[in-house]
Design a protein around this motif. Sequence first.
Motif, PDB file in Angstrom:
ATOM      1  N   THR A  78      14.658 -20.317  24.082  1.00 52.57           N
ATOM      2  CA  THR A  78      14.109 -20.100  25.411  1.00 52.57           C
ATOM      3  C   THR A  78      15.186 -19.716  26.404  1.00 52.57           C
ATOM      4  O   THR A  78      16.364 -19.976  26.188  1.00 52.57           O
ATOM      5  CB  THR A  78      13.360 -21.362  25.897  1.00 52.57           C
ATOM      6  N   LYS A  79      14.745 -19.156  27.489  1.00 54.41           N
ATOM      7  CA  LYS A  79      15.654 -18.785  28.571  1.00 54.41           C
ATOM      8  C   LYS A  79      15.358 -19.571  29.844  1.00 54.41           C
ATOM      9  O   LYS A  79      16.020 -19.401  30.853  1.00 54.41           O
ATOM     10  CB  LYS A  79      15.544 -17.292  28.846  1.00 54.41           C
ATOM     11  N   ALA A  80      14.332 -20.448  29.793  1.00 53.26           N
ATOM     12  CA  ALA A  80      13.953 -21.195  30.994  1.00 53.26           C
ATOM     13  C   ALA A  80      13.417 -22.576  30.632  1.00 53.26           C
ATOM     14  O   ALA A  80      12.793 -22.763  29.587  1.00 53.26           O
ATOM     15  CB  ALA A  80      12.906 -20.414  31.783  1.00 53.26           C
ATOM     16  N   GLU A 103      17.435 -20.470  33.300  1.00 47.24           N
ATOM     17  CA  GLU A 103      16.707 -20.645  34.556  1.00 47.24           C
ATOM     18  C   GLU A 103      15.981 -21.981  34.495  1.00 47.24           C
ATOM     19  O   GLU A 103      15.656 -22.462  33.412  1.00 47.24           O
ATOM     20  CB  GLU A 103      15.664 -19.541  34.741  1.00 47.24           C
ATOM     21  N   CYS A 105      13.037 -24.721  36.677  1.00 48.25           N
ATOM     22  CA  CYS A 105      12.158 -25.084  37.787  1.00 48.25           C
ATOM     23  C   CYS A 105      11.850 -26.575  37.681  1.00 48.25           C
ATOM     24  O   CYS A 105      11.879 -27.149  36.597  1.00 48.25           O
ATOM     25  CB  CYS A 105      10.893 -24.235  37.816  1.00 48.25           C
ATOM     26  N   ALA A 123      13.220 -21.476  39.969  1.00 45.13           N
ATOM     27  CA  ALA A 123      12.894 -20.200  39.320  1.00 45.13           C
ATOM     28  C   ALA A 123      11.402 -20.136  38.999  1.00 45.13           C
ATOM     29  O   ALA A 123      10.729 -21.162  38.898  1.00 45.13           O
ATOM     30  CB  ALA A 123      13.721 -20.045  38.046  1.00 45.13           C
ATOM     31  N   ARG A 124      10.903 -18.926  38.841  1.00 48.01           N
ATOM     32  CA  ARG A 124       9.493 -18.711  38.493  1.00 48.01           C
ATOM     33  C   ARG A 124       9.401 -17.912  37.188  1.00 48.01           C
ATOM     34  O   ARG A 124       8.905 -16.800  37.163  1.00 48.01           O
ATOM     35  CB  ARG A 124       8.770 -17.969  39.620  1.00 48.01           C
ATOM     36  N   PRO A 125       9.869 -18.483  36.067  1.00 46.98           N
ATOM     37  CA  PRO A 125       9.838 -17.755  34.800  1.00 46.98           C
ATOM     38  C   PRO A 125       8.411 -17.650  34.257  1.00 46.98           C
ATOM     39  O   PRO A 125       7.514 -18.373  34.691  1.00 46.98           O
ATOM     40  CB  PRO A 125      10.698 -18.620  33.878  1.00 46.98           C
ATOM     41  N   GLU A 126       8.218 -16.751  33.307  1.00 46.28           N
ATOM     42  CA  GLU A 126       6.907 -16.608  32.670  1.00 46.28           C
ATOM     43  C   GLU A 126       6.599 -17.786  31.756  1.00 46.28           C
ATOM     44  O   GLU A 126       5.459 -18.202  31.627  1.00 46.28           O
ATOM     45  CB  GLU A 126       6.836 -15.310  31.876  1.00 46.28           C
ATOM     46  N   VAL A 128       8.436 -21.591  29.821  1.00 45.10           N
ATOM     47  CA  VAL A 128       9.489 -22.606  29.853  1.00 45.10           C
ATOM     48  C   VAL A 128       9.314 -23.583  28.693  1.00 45.10           C
ATOM     49  O   VAL A 128       8.248 -23.670  28.096  1.00 45.10           O
ATOM     50  CB  VAL A 128       9.460 -23.431  31.168  1.00 45.10           C
ATOM     51  N   ILE A 153       2.740 -20.325  34.653  1.00 43.11           N
ATOM     52  CA  ILE A 153       3.927 -20.469  33.801  1.00 43.11           C
ATOM     53  C   ILE A 153       3.484 -21.135  32.504  1.00 43.11           C
ATOM     54  O   ILE A 153       2.981 -22.260  32.522  1.00 43.11           O
ATOM     55  CB  ILE A 153       5.012 -21.310  34.498  1.00 43.11           C
TER      56      ILE A 153
END
Length: 197
Positions: A78-80, A103, A105, A123-126, A128, A153
């Motif tokens: 993952t990136k978030a 990122e 949140c 952050a507002r990732p798609e 998480v 999200i």
Amino acid sequence: MSQEFPYVINARRGDVDEWRRLLNDAVIHGTPEAPIINRMGGHSPRMVDMRIPLTNGARAGWIGEHLAWALRGGVFDTKAIASSGVAGTLAVGVLLAQLPDMEACIIRSERKKHDRRRIVEGARPESVVFVDDILAGGNSAMRAIEVLDAEGISVEGVLTIVCYDWKTGAKRLYGEGVKAFHLVHLQKKNQASTGSC
């Protein structure tokens, strides 16, 4: 005076002896003067307070290394990340130090009543992975999934530091089709594993 560690440790990642030392310092025993009150309003003899190791630089870094492994190919890719609560937010800080391109949140306990009136900050990732300190009944994780979903999200899974074997959180998440992983699970002494973690 240090008491005997009250749980059996099954480390899925990291050295069992190091976990024992770290978690032994995180076990808080209730006293008549300072009782531990559980979510149901009753008294608990002890609790594991992950805020203690997560506010110690060396220990937090050690935990962060194992969480980072899980997030970058060990279990998830993952990136978030997202979290809630004090210990979860501390875990996010530890992870951001380990993975500076990550990122994050944070889910508030209630929607802010001023400014942008957000319930999810940062952050507002798609998508998480929800990161938390302890998986017990799964209430925090399920609430997070609901809040994040309502905010658009998606949740790829749940990563916790500790899972209580005698609680139902892991089974609850699996029953909802949520991928879950924890670094260590605790089992009560003299009790057979329930296999819930």
